[in-house]
Enzyme design. Structure first.
Site, short mmCIF file in Angstrom:
data_model
loop_
_atom_site.label_atom_id
_atom_site.label_comp_id
_atom_site.label_asym_id
_atom_site.label_seq_id
_atom_site.Cartn_x
_atom_site.Cartn_y
_atom_site.Cartn_z
N ARG A 69 -64.09 37.49 -17.34
CA ARG A 69 -63.44 38.10 -18.51
C ARG A 69 -62.68 39.36 -18.11
O ARG A 69 -61.71 39.76 -18.73
CB ARG A 69 -64.47 38.41 -19.61
CG ARG A 69 -63.89 39.19 -20.79
CD ARG A 69 -64.75 39.12 -22.04
NE ARG A 69 -66.15 39.32 -21.81
CZ ARG A 69 -66.73 40.50 -21.55
NH1 ARG A 69 -66.02 41.61 -21.50
NH2 ARG A 69 -68.03 40.56 -21.34
N TYR A 128 -42.71 34.37 -36.22
CA TYR A 128 -43.63 33.24 -36.30
C TYR A 128 -44.59 33.50 -37.48
O TYR A 128 -45.12 34.61 -37.61
CB TYR A 128 -44.38 33.14 -34.98
CG TYR A 128 -45.43 32.06 -34.94
CD1 TYR A 128 -45.10 30.74 -35.26
CD2 TYR A 128 -46.74 32.35 -34.58
CE1 TYR A 128 -46.07 29.75 -35.23
CE2 TYR A 128 -47.71 31.36 -34.54
CZ TYR A 128 -47.36 30.06 -34.86
OH TYR A 128 -48.32 29.07 -34.83
N ASP A 186 -41.49 40.22 -28.81
CA ASP A 186 -41.96 38.86 -28.56
C ASP A 186 -40.79 38.11 -27.92
O ASP A 186 -39.78 37.83 -28.57
CB ASP A 186 -42.39 38.20 -29.88
CG ASP A 186 -42.96 36.80 -29.67
OD1 ASP A 186 -42.62 36.17 -28.66
OD2 ASP A 186 -43.74 36.34 -30.54
N LYS A 218 -45.30 27.86 -24.86
CA LYS A 218 -43.93 27.36 -25.04
C LYS A 218 -43.23 27.18 -23.69
O LYS A 218 -43.75 26.51 -22.84
CB LYS A 218 -43.16 28.30 -25.97
CG LYS A 218 -43.98 28.80 -27.16
CD LYS A 218 -44.47 27.67 -28.06
CE LYS A 218 -45.33 28.24 -29.18
NZ LYS A 218 -46.01 27.23 -29.96
N1 PLP Z 1 -44.61 33.87 -30.96
C1 PLP Z 1 -43.72 32.91 -31.24
C2 PLP Z 1 -42.26 33.26 -31.25
C3 PLP Z 1 -44.14 31.60 -31.52
O1 PLP Z 1 -43.21 30.67 -31.83
C4 PLP Z 1 -45.53 31.31 -31.50
C5 PLP Z 1 -46.01 29.95 -31.79
O2 PLP Z 1 -45.27 29.07 -32.17
C6 PLP Z 1 -46.43 32.34 -31.21
C7 PLP Z 1 -45.94 33.60 -30.93
C8 PLP Z 1 -47.90 32.09 -31.20
O3 PLP Z 1 -48.28 31.45 -30.02
P1 PLP Z 1 -49.58 30.54 -29.86
O4 PLP Z 1 -49.37 29.32 -30.68
O5 PLP Z 1 -49.66 30.30 -28.40
O6 PLP Z 1 -50.74 31.34 -30.37
#
Ligand code: PLP
Length: 407
Positions: free
Chosen positions: A59, A112, A184, A209
């Site tokens: 961890r 998101y 992000d 992704k």
């Molecule tokens: N940020 C973006 C732009 C996303 O499109 C997503 C998920 O689709 C996330 C964060 C969250 O990621 P996770 O599904 O790996 O938790």
């Protein structure tokens, strides 16, 4: 292609993050272990005190995970990174580390769905105030700043509207007010956008992704710009506990080796598909940062070195036509997520952004008819043929006098 540490991103994708290992394996091995033994009681104590470097417990750090973390930090031009159990774990951990009760957070209105819900429904319960704004509107961001604003969180391009935020301008607003900017970078990857170069303080990703790219891992990452920031996140993550396991880290690191190559293909095919959609008579509107019709195309071309593979559009027939399209395609998989080798199609209002609620979606410009696609690396002509065949069925939903196909 831009360079970090004197190497191109294509070269770094292949080579960065090889952890030295006793057999000189060319790929960082999977250290599938929860704990690491000490030479002596004193050495164990020294490791815990930070007087000696080494692994203690997975961890707190693991060589396979660190290989991935080093690779991402190198690609982002950051200092060090921390692999998390999902993109949401990375976002939550980053925000919960930097914010305390009584602090204020500004967040993009097109993000998101669960990121928005986290800010509005979860962090508020912990006494963290928020203002949700269109971060592409710099005057609105400035106006939202308060003396207690500690973080601005930006997703650019935003999910799913593909609104582009000027990272450098928002970083300046944040820094002037004593706040930090988190970006992000999931939609772009470090290959296409380097937020630290534009003044961001922290970069987060969903590794699920493009970075992994093969739809077989859920993961996330926080990238820190300096040692002080890294230590703050490492200490917090050790307490939050949402780290990425070694096997998943190995898979994501393997995915990254082809990242530059995949992004090149995603961008080429994304542009071709976007142009096809834009020209199709069944399509009322389309958003792709690479198209000149995108309201922030000029900013996108300046800030990004490619336009990636996400396209949003609406059909004349609205929600019903969109639903029929999703049910009619065969090569495009009807599934949430994005950035994998396979092309996906989905309906944000009832899927990825359902948790935001109708009001928040309206505020962020996420209309009910919006269809989002992620263009994979299949043969692009076959992808277009499949879309064309599916779109051509909606003669009935098109305005009078409009042909079934524009191409
Ligand atoms: N940020 C973006 C732009 C996303 O499109 C997503 C998920 O689709 C996330 C964060 C969250 O990621 P996770 O599904 O790996 O938790």
């Amino acid at each position: 292609m831009s360079m970090n540490h004197g190497k191109t991103l294509a070269t770094l994708s292949v080579h960065a993050g090889l952890t030295p290992n006793e057999h000189r394996a060319v790929v960082t091995p999977i250290y599938q272990t929860s704990t690491f033994s000490f030479d002596s009681a004193d050495q164990g104590a020294a490791l815990f005190k930070g007087e000696e470097e080494g692994y203690i417990y997975s961890r707190m750090g693991n060589p396979t995970v660190q290989g991935l973390e080093d690779a991402i930090a190198a690609l982002e031009g950051g200092h060090k990174s921390l692999a998390c159990g999902s993109g949401m774990a990375a976002i939550h951990s980053a925000l919960a580390t930097l914010l305390s009760a009584g602090d204020h957070l500004i967040c993009s209105d097109a993000v998101y769905g669960p990121t928005c819900s986290l800010v509005e429904n979860v962090l508020t319960r912990m006494g963290i105030e928020n203002t949700i704004v269109d971060t592409s509107n710099l005057a609105a961001v400035k106006k939202a700043m308060r003396p207690n604003t500690k973080v601005i969180f930006v997703e650019t391009p935003g999910n799913p509207t593909l609104v582009v935020t000027d990272i450098a301008a928002v970083a300046e607003i944040a820094h002037t007010g004593g706040a930090q900017l988190i970006v992000d970078n999931t939609f772009m990857t470090p290959i296409l956008q380097q937020p630290f170069r534009h003044g961001a303080d922290v970069v987060v990703h969903s590794l699920t992704k493009f970075l992994n790219g093969h739809a077989d891992v859920v993961g996330g990452v926080i990238v820190a710009k300096d040692e002080a920031s890294y230590k703050q996140f490492r200490t917090a993550l050790n307490h939050f506990g949402g780290v990425l396991p070694p096997f998943e880290s190995f898979l994501v690191h393997r995915g990254i080796k082809t990242l530059a190559l995949r992004m090149q293909r995603h961008c080429e095919s994304g542009m071709k598909v976007a142009k096809f959609i834009e020209a199709h008579k069944a399509v009322e509107w389309v958003r792709y940062p690479g198209l000149e019709s995108h309201p922030q195309h000029e900013l996108a071309a300046r800030q990004m070195s490619g336009f990636s593979a996400l396209i949003s559009f609406g059909l004349y027939g609205g929600l019903e036509a969109g639903k029929q399209l999703m049910d009619s395609v065969s090569l495009w998989t009807l599934a949430v997520s994005l950035g994998g080798v396979e092309s996906l199609i989905q309906h944000p209002a009832r899927m990825t952004h359902a948790s935001m609620g109708a009001e928040a979606r309206q505020r962020g410009g996420i209309t009910d008819g919006l269809v989002r696609i992620s263009v994979g690396i299949e043969d692009v002509d076959e992808l277009i043929e499949d879309l064309d065949r599916a779109l051509s069925r909606y003669k009935a939903s098109m305005p009078a006098g409009v042909a079934t196909s524009a191409v």
